[in-house]
Write an enzyme that holds these catalytic residues in place. Structure first.
Site, PDB file in Angstrom:
ATOM      1  N   LYS A  79     120.026   4.417  42.726  1.00  0.00           N
ATOM      2  CA  LYS A  79     121.574   4.736  42.854  1.00  0.00           C
ATOM      3  C   LYS A  79     122.007   3.030  41.334  1.00  0.00           C
ATOM      4  CE  LYS A  79     122.282   7.595  45.782  1.00  0.00           C
ATOM      5  NZ  LYS A  79     123.369   8.690  47.197  1.00  0.00           N
ATOM      6  N   LYS A 168     127.973  -7.981  56.326  1.00  0.00           N
ATOM      7  CA  LYS A 168     128.254  -7.067  55.563  1.00  0.00           C
ATOM      8  C   LYS A 168     129.393  -6.336  55.134  1.00  0.00           C
ATOM      9  CE  LYS A 168     124.494  -4.610  54.907  1.00  0.00           C
ATOM     10  NZ  LYS A 168     122.992  -4.443  55.615  1.00  0.00           N
TER      11      LYS A 168
HETATM   12  P1  ATR Z   1     123.474   3.702  53.276  1.00  0.00           P
HETATM   13  O1  ATR Z   1     123.160   2.693  51.686  1.00  0.00           O
HETATM   14  O2  ATR Z   1     123.097   4.773  53.467  1.00  0.00           O
HETATM   15  O3  ATR Z   1     125.095   3.500  53.596  1.00  0.00           O
HETATM   16  P2  ATR Z   1     122.176   1.153  54.427  1.00  0.00           P
HETATM   17  O4  ATR Z   1     122.496   0.586  52.906  1.00  0.00           O
HETATM   18  O5  ATR Z   1     120.516   1.197  54.757  1.00  0.00           O
HETATM   19  O6  ATR Z   1     122.618   2.737  54.227  1.00  0.00           O
HETATM   20  O7  ATR Z   1     123.346   1.328  56.016  1.00  0.00           O
HETATM   21  C1  ATR Z   1     122.467   1.495  56.975  1.00  0.00           C
HETATM   22  C2  ATR Z   1     124.096   1.386  58.113  1.00  0.00           C
HETATM   23  O8  ATR Z   1     123.690   1.704  59.233  1.00  0.00           O
HETATM   24  C3  ATR Z   1     124.694  -0.564  57.869  1.00  0.00           C
HETATM   25  O9  ATR Z   1     125.455  -0.492  58.433  1.00  0.00           O
HETATM   26  C4  ATR Z   1     123.511  -0.833  59.017  1.00  0.00           C
HETATM   27  O10 ATR Z   1     123.753  -2.015  59.971  1.00  0.00           O
HETATM   28  P3  ATR Z   1     123.991  -2.853  59.469  1.00  0.00           P
HETATM   29  O11 ATR Z   1     123.795  -3.632  58.489  1.00  0.00           O
HETATM   30  O12 ATR Z   1     123.380  -4.200  60.975  1.00  0.00           O
HETATM   31  O13 ATR Z   1     121.989  -3.624  59.742  1.00  0.00           O
HETATM   32  C5  ATR Z   1     123.501  -0.027  59.634  1.00  0.00           C
HETATM   33  N1  ATR Z   1     122.424   0.147  61.184  1.00  0.00           N
HETATM   34  C6  ATR Z   1     121.207   1.131  60.650  1.00  0.00           C
HETATM   35  N2  ATR Z   1     120.524   1.065  61.736  1.00  0.00           N
HETATM   36  C7  ATR Z   1     121.076  -0.022  63.172  1.00  0.00           C
HETATM   37  C8  ATR Z   1     121.164   0.474  64.272  1.00  0.00           C
HETATM   38  N3  ATR Z   1     120.075   0.394  64.894  1.00  0.00           N
HETATM   39  N4  ATR Z   1     121.930  -0.478  65.269  1.00  0.00           N
HETATM   40  C9  ATR Z   1     123.197  -0.705  64.497  1.00  0.00           C
HETATM   41  N5  ATR Z   1     123.262  -0.417  63.134  1.00  0.00           N
HETATM   42  C10 ATR Z   1     122.777   0.363  62.426  1.00  0.00           C
END
Ligand code: ATR
Length: 298
Positions: A79, A168
């Site tokens: 994307k 982030k």
């Molecule tokens: P997308 O592009 O689909 O939005 P991504 O970029 O992989 O997906 O983002 C995933 C989100 O889920 C992030 O906010 C991530 O938190 P971090 O930025 O701290 O990594 C969050 N996330 C995924 N697994 C998590 C977990 N086990 N605990 C807390 N946050 C999680």
């Protein structure tokens, strides 16, 4: 499958081709959305998927143009990368930094972000109003970034991005505030989110926490947090009812999953490609086909 009535006999010399590029693409529901719409609306179009490797994105876009392909959707992981291969980019998609729909223009493709148009249409249909309301965005990935732009463009009274990695969330706040020249979006940690003041928040859950098979999980477990929420949307649709939605439901709050966002991102792309308008009745019928294809009985 009832929704999919296209047979090889429907494909003629005049049939236009659209498709999805991404990797993997095998489990995509997009062919159901577009082939059902084409059948329902009597449009001579067929939609399929194209698995494209990371180093072939530019070749795929050029090849699609050479083959007179009408339009493409783009999914993970291309994307962002696809933006380098486009003739034009819609300003909102440019600001978001992600494109999921390519429409044929003179000399190449124009990129749009219909994911966000899909969410906007779901919110409208469910009467979840962003304008003049405070919004909480849970997560700070690509989807959260796009949603923060949507909230700013739709006049939210405040936008708070909550994330485990607060840097982030700060990046998103900086990007949106900088783009609109406002001080609307702020970033908080999960702990800080528990102390937020106010109520009536629209909460949009964008993390992968709670996604199948981790169905009993939710990022914020403290039920008091949800007392400040007026309505919630989880962009997850598998499971159909997430833990996040269940907690809100137990408090008598409306909560929606992301299946209509998925439906309407497809509808918006179909409308752009075919210069048409898909009625609510047609969209409802496509939604039923999607649920049937996904084995959802709710
Ligand atoms: P997308 O592009 O689909 O939005 P991504 O970029 O992989 O997906 O983002 C995933 C989100 O889920 C992030 O906010 C991530 O938190 P971090 O930025 O701290 O990594 C969050 N996330 C995924 N697994 C998590 C977990 N086990 N605990 C807390 N946050 C999680």
């Amino acid at each position: 499958m009832k929704g999919l009535v296209k047979s090889l006999n429907n494909i003629k010399g005049t049939t236009r081709v659209c498709g999805l590029i991404g990797n993997p693409v095998g489990h995509s529901i997009s062919p159901v959305i577009h082939n059902t719409l084409a059948d329902l609306m009597g449009i001579d179009l067929v939609y399929t998927t194209f698995k494209v490797e990371d180093d072939q994105v530019e070749a795929a876009v050029k090849g699609a143009y050479a083959l007179d392909i009408l339009g493409m959707n783009v999914t993970v992981p291309h994307k962002q990368a696809v933006m380098r291969s486009l003739k034009e980019i819609d300003p909102l998609a440019e600001a978001i930094g992600a494109v999921n729909t390519l429409a044929r223009v003179d000399g190449g493709y124009k990129g749009y972000n219909t994911d966000i148009l899909g969410l906007a249409r779901e919110l409208e249909e469910e009467n979840v109003c962003i304008k003049d309301n405070p919004v909480l965005i849970i997560g700070a990935g690509g989807a959260a970034r796009a949603i923060a732009f949507l909230c700013a463009s739709r006049g939210a009274s405040s936008v708070t991005v909550i994330n485990r990695t607060v840097e982030k969330a700060q990046n998103i706040a900086g990007a949106v505030n900088g783009y609109y020249g406002i001080d609307l979006v702020k970033a908080v940690s999960i702990d800080q989110a528990l102390d937020l003041k106010g109520d009536g928040y629209v909460a949009i859950q964008t993390t992968s926490v709670g996604l199948y098979p981790d169905v009993d999980n939710v990022l914020i477990k403290d039920e008091n947090f949800y007392r400040k929420v007026g309505a919630g949307v989880d962009i997850i649709y598998n499971p159909y009812t997430t833990r996040f939605m269940k907690i809100l439901g137990e408090q008598g709050k409306p909560a929606y999953n992301g299946l209509k966002m998925l439906l309407y991102q497809g509808v918006a792309a179909f409308e752009i490609w075919n210069n048409c308008s898909v009625s609510k009745d047609m969209a409802d019928r496509v939604y039923e086909s999607m649920k049937e294809a996904m084995g959802i009985n709710e």
